[in-house]
Write a protein that holds these residues in place. Structure first.
Motif, short mmCIF file in Angstrom:
data_model
loop_
_atom_site.label_atom_id
_atom_site.label_comp_id
_atom_site.label_asym_id
_atom_site.label_seq_id
_atom_site.Cartn_x
_atom_site.Cartn_y
_atom_site.Cartn_z
N UNK A 13 0.80 -1.23 0.00
CA UNK A 13 0.00 0.00 0.00
C UNK A 13 0.83 1.28 0.00
N UNK A 14 1.95 1.26 0.74
CA UNK A 14 2.72 2.51 0.84
C UNK A 14 3.51 2.81 -0.41
N UNK A 15 3.50 1.89 -1.35
CA UNK A 15 4.17 2.16 -2.63
C UNK A 15 3.23 2.78 -3.64
N UNK A 16 1.97 2.96 -3.22
CA UNK A 16 0.97 3.44 -4.17
C UNK A 16 1.41 4.68 -4.94
N UNK A 17 2.06 5.61 -4.23
CA UNK A 17 2.40 6.88 -4.86
C UNK A 17 3.39 6.74 -6.00
N UNK B 118 9.76 2.37 6.80
CA UNK B 118 10.10 1.74 5.51
C UNK B 118 9.92 2.72 4.36
N UNK B 119 8.82 3.50 4.45
CA UNK B 119 8.55 4.47 3.39
C UNK B 119 9.72 5.44 3.26
N UNK B 120 10.23 5.93 4.42
CA UNK B 120 11.36 6.87 4.43
C UNK B 120 12.60 6.28 3.76
N UNK B 121 12.90 5.03 4.13
CA UNK B 121 14.20 4.51 3.70
C UNK B 121 14.14 3.71 2.41
N UNK B 122 13.03 3.05 2.13
CA UNK B 122 12.94 2.26 0.90
C UNK B 122 12.54 3.10 -0.30
N UNK B 123 11.80 4.21 -0.03
CA UNK B 123 11.15 4.97 -1.09
C UNK B 123 12.05 5.31 -2.26
N UNK B 124 13.18 5.99 -1.98
CA UNK B 124 14.04 6.46 -3.08
C UNK B 124 14.67 5.28 -3.83
N UNK B 125 14.96 4.22 -3.09
CA UNK B 125 15.58 3.05 -3.73
C UNK B 125 14.59 2.36 -4.68
#
Lengths: 425, 425
Positions: free
Chosen positions: B23-27, B192-199
């Motif tokens: 879900x948090x990857x939706x964006x 996870x959103x903070x650290x995985x997002x850019x990767x």
């Protein structure tokens, strides 16, 4: 009794007192009530300071109580030993790094030398240690003079400590010296703004007259910047208290400096993590950013819970900044804060809940509020600009505050520190 | 060699692969190229997993090399000993707190009991330890089964360790279990959103085809959430690597759970600092927030610098998250990353520079960039949305990222983690 002498003195003293707000207080200066002040000169309540100095010297006598590691003179000598050992301790660490570097293969060393000049970096740090050691030596020299201790007594103490395998405390010395940045260097500006702001705003808005300055006590005051900022607001009679002899030595030293930014040192060379550049790691910081008038704030050294035995009900305001979680017995801290305030007096707190290694009790925020209410505090509404309410129903606000942070460092450690104001019923 | 087998297998495997975005990857999901995917079912490259399992089992043989504390089986048994000792270790700590509480005066205890029920709090914690101990026991049981170790061998190892005064490591166990929150619980979402997002954003935008999935390696993968998220993007053939046996036991356990949020535990009862309420301290967390398909990501256990000896030039992308500062020899880490990438392959990094207790070299960010360039990397421009450039002239961006944080806790520790992408020349 001591406080009453001070009070008479300061009634006179405040008449000519000037409001002095440091640059970062500009945004709240308009809320401070005006004094008819024309000059920074004002009579110093020397007698109170002299009285406290006499008490301190008596306490420090070897004959005062049992001679063990809790004796005030023993603790002071231990801190002097720590500062004296600055270079030895830090050189040993650099040598450890040199030895660790030997584990890198020859080929990798060639690469490291050509790209980042690693040996040169180690050499430079060793050279910069000398500057810091000069500072540590000055702290010791000033301490020996201030506390009237002879070099030979210190030498003897160090000899004895070493024969008993009591090592100098590198960490406490490093923390004491890093506090020059937090409290008395331009670089600490932002950190001070974060943590002092809400406290000073609240105090600045407190009605007071020059005839009867409000008595404020700040336990755990460290190197005293907040205490002096409160004093600078005018209309306050400020006492600070600190238990750590490492901090007290550093405060006595910094408050003896008469030229702004005259002391350079390198606060970040002892920890190589979290640096964007090696230049950052090696940079020099100077202090004090402003000259301190030590006579304007009274420092009472010692254990907060015992040293104020005769001050019951004598304070209008108690300010605890990053303090209450340092307690071994948190209940005693809260009871002492309550006891020292006059009825209707105010307790202003900002700080985290980071308990030490062996606290007698470890309470959550909700429990601290419940306990404080039982002891006789009433929590007050505070300004929403401070931060959001942390727990619905409790008059406590959280705000992110750094502590002892390297402004250019890559670690962003902060606390959601808790702010409250409570009135003694 | 091993990777080639995998590659042929996965060419087939990916055809039916489905994009699965949490879900948090939706964006960022709209930026991911679409696959003609209709189902979550896909053939599992079992042979590769079997091969790796065989290698692992061979490595774990006692006869494999010298039997000392560095032997893989010794390290595994040490971690099993740690999880086995969960209750003893934590009960000892609670008992220490009970004893510390005795230092509080009788009158203060009466107050604490009536206001915050301190003894009840201690009793409740002791009760909740049982839930956590159930989890620790399950991790041990699953580990014994997975690694084919008998209970009697573990018992014997524990007996021997205790006779040699080798204590179980409470901290590593606590860290391993807290990683269930960071990687596999709803509560870890923001972190996870903070650290995985850019990767993930960078990887999602990487052109790839289902015919030739890109080979990604993630060393220091911990409990593997990022590795599985990369796998979920589709078009990647993902290998993760972890050295810590505490982490590997926890990963093997969590990936064996077949019902979402079926495992409850209390991750925060072992540290009483930084809690807003005692309810927060005692709260239950469940995991895994989603069922893991362990067969979709290959875990290769062991030392990153040696275990991939035969994988030179085999990876298209290497992702290092909170990893490079764990090196004893940082140069070897960087050389290994370079060696494992194919020419033109990409290294994506996010993490702090927090060196451990005895690193062979400790480099500032600018030095890491210079060294990496010398080794053969070319730093690339990255998306400004990631964060600001940390040092003018270097293609490195800083962003504030928490790690292992209690989402409701009052400490806000974070790193200004450094993000970069570099291409192997």
């Amino acid at each position: 009794m001591l406080r009453e002498v001070f009070s008479i003195f300061t009634c006179v003293a405040w008449v000519g007192f000037a409001i002095y707000l440091s640059p970062w207080m500009k945004d709240i200066s308009n809320e401070v009530e005006a004094y008819n002040a024309t000059t920074f000169q004002y009579p110093v309540p020397l007698s109170t300071h002299n009285e406290e100095h006499t008490r301190l010297m008596q306490n420090l006598q070897r004959s005062n109580g049992k001679w063990d590691s809790n004796h005030p003179r023993h603790r002071l000598l231990t801190a002097l030993y720590g500062y004296t050992s600055y270079k030895d301790k830090n050189l040993a660490e650099v040598n450890r790094w040199r030895n660790l570097y030997k584990n890198v293969s020859k080929q990798q060393r060639t690469l490291l030398e050509s790209t980042v000049h690693y040996t040169r970096k180690l050499n430079t740090i060793e050279h910069l240690l000398d500057t810091n050691n000069e500072l540590a030596k000055s702290i010791v020299d000033h301490g020996l003079w201030f506390y009237n201790i002879s070099q030979s007594e210190l030498d003897e103490f160090i000899k004895e400590s070493e024969s008993q395998k009591r090592s100098a405390d590198k960490t406490s010395v490093s923390q004491g010296m890093k506090h020059f940045v937090r409290d008395w260097a331009d670089e600490g500006h932002e950190e001070r703004e974060q943590s002092f702001g809400c406290i000073l705003k609240s105090l600045a808005q407190t009605p007071r007259t020059t005839d009867r300055p409000l008595r404020v006590l700040l336990p755990g005051a460290g190197l005293g910047r907040l205490a002096h900022e409160v004093d600078n607001l005018g209309g306050f009679d400020v006492t600070m208290n600190e238990w750590s002899t490492y901090m007290n030595l550093a405060y006595r030293y910094v408050s003896s400096r008469s030229v702004p930014n005259s002391v350079p040192f390198h606060p970040y060379i002892d920890w190589w993590s979290h640096h964007a550049t090696t230049e950052d790691l090696q940079r020099s910081i100077t202090f004090p950013d402003q000259v301190i008038r030590p006579s304007s704030v009274l420092l009472i050294e010692g254990d907060f819970t015992t040293v104020f035995a005769e001050h019951t009900g004598q304070y209008d305001i108690l300010v605890t900044l990053f303090f209450i979680d340092t307690a071994r017995n948190l209940v005693t801290y809260l009871e002492t804060i309550h006891r020292l305030l006059r009825p209707g007096g105010r307790w202003v707190n900002l700080g985290p809940l980071l308990y030490g290694t062996a606290p007698f009790v470890q309470l959550s925020l909700d429990e601290i509020v419940a306990l404080s209410e039982s002891i006789g505090f009433e929590f007050q509404e505070t300004d929403p600009s401070v931060g959001d309410i942390t727990v619905p129903g409790l008059q406590v606000r959280g705000l992110d505050v750094a502590y002892g942070r390297n402004a250019r460092g890559l670690n962003k450690n902060a606390y959601q520190a808790q702010y409250w104001e409570a009135v003694k019923r």
